[in-house]
Design a protein around this motif. Sequence first.
Motif, short mmCIF file in Angstrom:
data_model
loop_
_atom_site.label_atom_id
_atom_site.label_comp_id
_atom_site.label_asym_id
_atom_site.label_seq_id
_atom_site.Cartn_x
_atom_site.Cartn_y
_atom_site.Cartn_z
N ASP A 289 3.97 -2.27 8.73
CA ASP A 289 2.55 -2.07 8.97
C ASP A 289 1.78 -3.22 8.34
O ASP A 289 1.57 -3.25 7.13
CB ASP A 289 2.11 -0.72 8.35
N GLU A 290 1.38 -4.19 9.18
CA GLU A 290 0.64 -5.36 8.72
C GLU A 290 1.35 -6.05 7.56
O GLU A 290 0.76 -6.38 6.54
CB GLU A 290 -0.79 -4.95 8.32
N GLY A 291 2.65 -6.24 7.72
CA GLY A 291 3.43 -6.94 6.72
C GLY A 291 3.92 -6.08 5.58
O GLY A 291 4.63 -6.56 4.70
N GLN A 292 3.55 -4.79 5.59
CA GLN A 292 3.99 -3.87 4.54
C GLN A 292 5.07 -2.93 5.09
O GLN A 292 5.00 -2.51 6.25
CB GLN A 292 2.80 -3.04 4.03
N VAL A 293 6.05 -2.62 4.27
CA VAL A 293 7.12 -1.71 4.66
C VAL A 293 6.69 -0.28 4.31
O VAL A 293 6.40 0.02 3.15
CB VAL A 293 8.43 -2.07 3.95
N VAL A 294 6.64 0.59 5.33
CA VAL A 294 6.15 1.96 5.16
C VAL A 294 7.21 2.93 5.64
O VAL A 294 7.83 2.71 6.69
CB VAL A 294 4.84 2.17 5.96
N LEU A 295 7.45 3.99 4.90
CA LEU A 295 8.40 5.01 5.32
C LEU A 295 7.95 5.64 6.64
O LEU A 295 6.78 5.93 6.83
CB LEU A 295 8.54 6.09 4.26
#
Length: 382
Positions: A289-295
Motif C-alpha cells: 500500500d503506497e510502498g508500505q507492507v500491510v497485512l
Amino acid sequence: MPGPTLRLAVAHALVNAGAEREALRLLESLRRDFPKDVQVRLGLARALLGLERPGDAEAVLREALVLNPGDPEALKVLAVLALRRGEHGRAQAYVEEVLEGDPLDGDARLLQAELEAADVPPAPVLQVQALRSEFTAALLAALHRARVACRRQGKDLLVRLASGEVGRVDVASLYAAYHDGTQDLSTYVEGLVARLQGLSGLSGEAHSLETRVRPVLRPAGFAAQAAGALHRDGPAGLEVFYVLEDAEFVHYLPEASLRPAGLTAEGVDARAWRNLEADPAPVRPVVLDEGQVVLAESFSGLWAVAGGDGYDAARLLTAEQRRRLVLHAGEVPLRIHLGRREFALVCRESDASACESLSRLGSAPDGIAGLFRLADGGLERA
C-alpha cells in the motif's frame, strides 16, 4: 475498433458466474485497448477482488481515480477495503468525499452508518519524538556518564561489553524501537545503557552460545562493517554471519571467541542452523500500500515470512520454513525480496503482477538490495 461495452458486459457475466480468471484475461485486454476507460478499471478491480487480490484491486481503483477524480464507485470500494483493514480514518475520508458529491448515495450512507457503529479505539496521544541525531547524542552521553567505552563506526555503535569483548549495536534499529514506543527519550536511553552494561559475550560458556547463536544473511562486503565477526560465504553472493540472540541488540559472534570456548566455526554454523530450523516464522498474506507492507485478510499472491527478529532471510534456507511456504504458494519457484530485515517478502515467480510489485519496492539501508529466486536449487539472484 468498437467500444468496450459488449466485452465489458461479458466480463461482468463471467465474474457473476464465478469465472474470475477468465474475466481477468478479458479485462486485461480491455485495459490495453481502452487505457482511459474508467468502467474497464472498475470491472478489472471487481475481478481482482473476486480472486482475493485486494492489493492489486486497490492499485487499479487508484488508476480509476486518476482518470476520473472523485469517481464515487471507486471511492466506495476503496472505503470498504480500508474498513476491512481497520483503517477507519481513511475509510471515513473516502465516504465523506462520496457524500459531498451526492448526499443521498445509498451505499455511502450505509458505509457511514457502519463506520459510526464501529468500536474504534481512541487515537493515541501523540508524543513529540526526538530526531535520530538527538537520540544518538543522548545515547552516547548516557553511555559516557555510565563509563561504558564506546565509539561510532558508520551507522553502528561499538560498545565494550562487561566480558571485555566488543559488541556492535545497530543505532537505526534502536531508534526505530524508540520512535515506535511511548517512553520519553531520557527514560529510554537509560534503559538501553542498563541493558548494554549487562551484556556479556561468550566468556567461555559454550553451552550459552550454542543455545543463543543464530545465522543471518548479509550482503557481500559486510565483513568491513563487522570486523572480526565469524562469517562464511553464503548463497547468491551473500555472506552468512552469526549473532547471539537478543531482543534489542545485534551482537555478532567474534571469531576470536571460539577458541576460548572450545568451539569450531563448523560446529557453530551447524548449531546455528539447527536453532533456526527449530524456530520457523509465520507466513502471512500481505499487500503493498503506497510502498508500505500491510497485512491482508485473505490470499493476495504476496506473502511475508514475518518472524520480525532479523533472521527471516536465513529462514528461507531451512527445510521447515520451505515446507510452510509450500503450504501457501505451492511447490513452485519463488521470487524473494530481502530489502527489510524485519521480514522477507515472497511471491510466485509465475505471478507477473506480484513480481513487478516487488521489483518496484525499494530496500531499507540495512536490507539486502535486489531480488532473488528460491527453487529446488536453493537461493540465487533473480
